[in-house]
Design an enzyme around this catalytic site. Structure first.
Site, PDB file in Angstrom:
ATOM      1  N   TYR A  18       0.819  -1.204   0.000  1.00 58.36           N
ATOM      2  CA  TYR A  18       0.000   0.000   0.000  1.00 58.36           C
ATOM      3  C   TYR A  18       0.862   1.266   0.000  1.00 58.36           C
ATOM      4  O   TYR A  18       1.607   1.512  -0.928  1.00 58.36           O
ATOM      5  CB  TYR A  18      -1.010  -0.045   1.150  1.00 58.36           C
ATOM      6  CG  TYR A  18      -2.124  -1.042   0.906  1.00 58.36           C
ATOM      7  CD1 TYR A  18      -3.070  -0.833  -0.095  1.00 58.36           C
ATOM      8  CD2 TYR A  18      -2.233  -2.207   1.668  1.00 58.36           C
ATOM      9  CE1 TYR A  18      -4.101  -1.739  -0.331  1.00 58.36           C
ATOM     10  CE2 TYR A  18      -3.260  -3.120   1.445  1.00 58.36           C
ATOM     11  CZ  TYR A  18      -4.194  -2.883   0.440  1.00 58.36           C
ATOM     12  OH  TYR A  18      -5.201  -3.783   0.207  1.00 58.36           O
ATOM     13  N   SER A  19       0.786   2.093   1.048  1.00 54.36           N
ATOM     14  CA  SER A  19       1.440   3.411   0.997  1.00 54.36           C
ATOM     15  C   SER A  19       2.956   3.363   1.050  1.00 54.36           C
ATOM     16  O   SER A  19       3.610   4.404   0.888  1.00 54.36           O
ATOM     17  CB  SER A  19       0.911   4.311   2.117  1.00 54.36           C
ATOM     18  OG  SER A  19      -0.403   4.729   1.811  1.00 54.36           O
ATOM     19  N   MET A  20       3.540   2.201   1.242  1.00 57.65           N
ATOM     20  CA  MET A  20       4.991   2.097   1.072  1.00 57.65           C
ATOM     21  C   MET A  20       5.371   2.201  -0.402  1.00 57.65           C
ATOM     22  O   MET A  20       6.553   2.222  -0.746  1.00 57.65           O
ATOM     23  CB  MET A  20       5.521   0.816   1.712  1.00 57.65           C
ATOM     24  CG  MET A  20       5.658   0.952   3.230  1.00 57.65           C
ATOM     25  SD  MET A  20       5.916  -0.601   4.135  1.00 57.65           S
ATOM     26  CE  MET A  20       7.411  -1.233   3.387  1.00 57.65           C
ATOM     27  N   LYS A  78       4.555   4.966  -1.901  1.00 57.31           N
ATOM     28  CA  LYS A  78       4.802   6.414  -2.008  1.00 57.31           C
ATOM     29  C   LYS A  78       6.289   6.775  -2.080  1.00 57.31           C
ATOM     30  O   LYS A  78       6.682   7.597  -2.918  1.00 57.31           O
ATOM     31  CB  LYS A  78       4.123   7.150  -0.849  1.00 57.31           C
ATOM     32  CG  LYS A  78       2.603   7.211  -0.959  1.00 57.31           C
ATOM     33  CD  LYS A  78       1.999   7.951   0.224  1.00 57.31           C
ATOM     34  CE  LYS A  78       0.504   8.216   0.014  1.00 57.31           C
ATOM     35  NZ  LYS A  78      -0.310   6.981   0.074  1.00 57.31           N
ATOM     36  N   TYR A  96      -2.683  14.295   4.502  1.00 56.08           N
ATOM     37  CA  TYR A  96      -2.385  13.041   3.791  1.00 56.08           C
ATOM     38  C   TYR A  96      -3.396  12.870   2.669  1.00 56.08           C
ATOM     39  O   TYR A  96      -4.605  13.057   2.878  1.00 56.08           O
ATOM     40  CB  TYR A  96      -2.464  11.891   4.774  1.00 56.08           C
ATOM     41  CG  TYR A  96      -1.820  10.625   4.302  1.00 56.08           C
ATOM     42  CD1 TYR A  96      -0.556  10.632   3.738  1.00 56.08           C
ATOM     43  CD2 TYR A  96      -2.476   9.412   4.455  1.00 56.08           C
ATOM     44  CE1 TYR A  96       0.049   9.450   3.332  1.00 56.08           C
ATOM     45  CE2 TYR A  96      -1.881   8.227   4.055  1.00 56.08           C
ATOM     46  CZ  TYR A  96      -0.622   8.256   3.492  1.00 56.08           C
ATOM     47  OH  TYR A  96      -0.026   7.084   3.089  1.00 56.08           O
TER      48      TYR A  96
END
Length: 410
Positions: free
Chosen positions: A74-76, A78, A193
């Site tokens: 997921y947001s890793m 980014k 965020y």
């Protein structure tokens, strides 16, 4: 690929017995049913000091977590997208102060929410355009529909953008929709965020002339040997993917969440630079080692060392922290004493969080409770993989920090 211990921990400043507490502590989460399984990797000075797995990647089938298990990160995603953008920046393709409407005209003439309800919002003109650095620092005024804290994120949900976008919308279409929605705040005035990293991914596409998956494959994953990192799984690879879980409200026991988990088994229409990747411990270990080494790994340089240092300093206006600038509703990181760089949260002062860390440490995590951090001062990287949503369910990240730093003895 796997990540095996490469050095006796005592030779690089760790106490081996204390590192063993990591497995004991997180093992209890599996034994009592709160997690299905997990994987942890801790390194120092480029050597793997601790690498362990426990439990099941798929509780229902009985398949264990193995060294090559695949995880939704997921947001890793980014930080990977942020590195991609800064690779183009190093080539002189844009400046951080450039207005993104130069490439994405849908973000010209923006409006900012002022007051009113989702049915009748009152907006005012943006006094500052969204610039590239706003996307990298989440100060653009964009938001996420799943935040559930403002009228504006309600408007995102009404437009079909909640945790996932509409099934048939690609990245260009999503950015067109975001450009039609009001901003949560004036660009540069707060931290929120948001889908900013998805917009950044679209910027990478337009400037590079490649789709985001092609750019990642050609410029990052291929050169680094990150052979397990991809946008979806199919065939035999699907068996390696850990199942997705959520806590059962009354018992806290992890229960399977197939309605979202099944989305990983087919190519998405939208290549999310903010949360779309699946990876392995071995692959993300290589990515964190690249960062720790200042943008180079095994003779492959993606970024210059000064660029990495620049990215991992606090870029928030006036050097403020997230506790001051955040618009609220965020649970993935402690806010006080934490700044934000170009794609990473950055520790300015570890004391307010009451969790040990070093000034200058940088990190991020994913909504399914994955996490990483890089500590340049102690030359440490740490990775945690599991698959429990949401990430705020248990304090796994702060507990891992406690255990890792308590094991240092030099």
């Amino acid at each position: 690929m796997s990540v095996a211990r490469s050095k006796d921990p005592d030779q690089i400043g760790f106490d081996t017995a204390r590192l063993a507490r990591i497995d004991e502590h997180f093992g209890r989460y599996v034994d009592d049913g709160r997690l299905a399984g997990w994987q942890v990797v801790v390194t120092r000075r480029g050597e793997v000091a601790h690498s362990s797995t426990y439990g099941l990647r798929d509780r229902e089938s009985g398949a264990p977590v193995e060294a090559d298990t695949l995880w939704r990160i997921y947001s890793m995603t980014k930080p990977v997208t942020s590195v991609a953008a800064m690779m183009l920046w190093e080539e002189g393709r844009f400046e951080l102060t450039d207005e993104i409407s130069r490439w994405l005209p849908e973000f010209a003439d923006l409006r900012v929410y002022s007051k009113g309800s989702a049915l009748k919002p009152y907006t005012v003109p943006a006094v500052e355009p969204i610039r590239v650095w706003h996307l990298l620092t989440h100060t653009a005024g964009l938001t996420y529909g799943f935040m559930q804290t403002s009228v504006v994120d309600g408007l995102y949900r009404a437009a079909g953008y909640d945790l996932y976008p509409p099934a048939d919308v690609d990245l260009a279409g999503a950015c067109a929709a975001f450009g039609e929605l009001p901003l949560l705040f004036q660009p540069g005035s707060a931290w929120g965020y948001s889908v900013a990293t998805d917009v950044l991914g679209r910027l990478v596409e337009v400037i590079s002339g490649q789709s985001l998956d092609a750019f990642f494959a050609d410029r990052i994953f291929g050169p680094l040997g990150m052979t397990d990192t991809r946008w979806w799984v199919e065939g035999d690879e699907a068996d390696r993917l850990a199942a997705l879980y959520v806590p059962e409200p009354r018992s806290g026991r992890a229960v399977r969440y197939d309605s979202l988990g099944s989305l990983a088994f087919s190519k998405p229409a939208l290549l999310s630079g903010g949360g779309g990747l699946i990876s392995s411990a071995a692959d993300y270990h290589r990515f964190t080692q690249l960062l720790l080494r200042g943008g180079e790994l095994d003779g492959v340089r993606l970024l210059g060392p000064r660029t990495v240092r620049f990215m991992t300093r606090n870029h928030l206006p006036g050097g403020q922290d997230l506790g001051t600038l955040s618009t609220g509703g965020f649970a993935e990181t402690t806010l006080d004493g934490i700044g934000f760089g170009l794609g990473f949260a950055v520790v300015d002062d570890p004391i307010p969080s009451r969790v040990p860390s070093s000034v200058g440490e940088y990190y991020w995590g994913g909504v399914a409770s994955t996490a990483f951090w890089v500590d340049p001062a102690e030359e440490i990287t740490a990775l945690l993989f599991t698959q429990l949503m949401p990430s705020s369910t248990y304090p796994l990240r702060s507990q891992l920090r406690q255990l890792v730093y308590a094991a240092l003895r030099d």
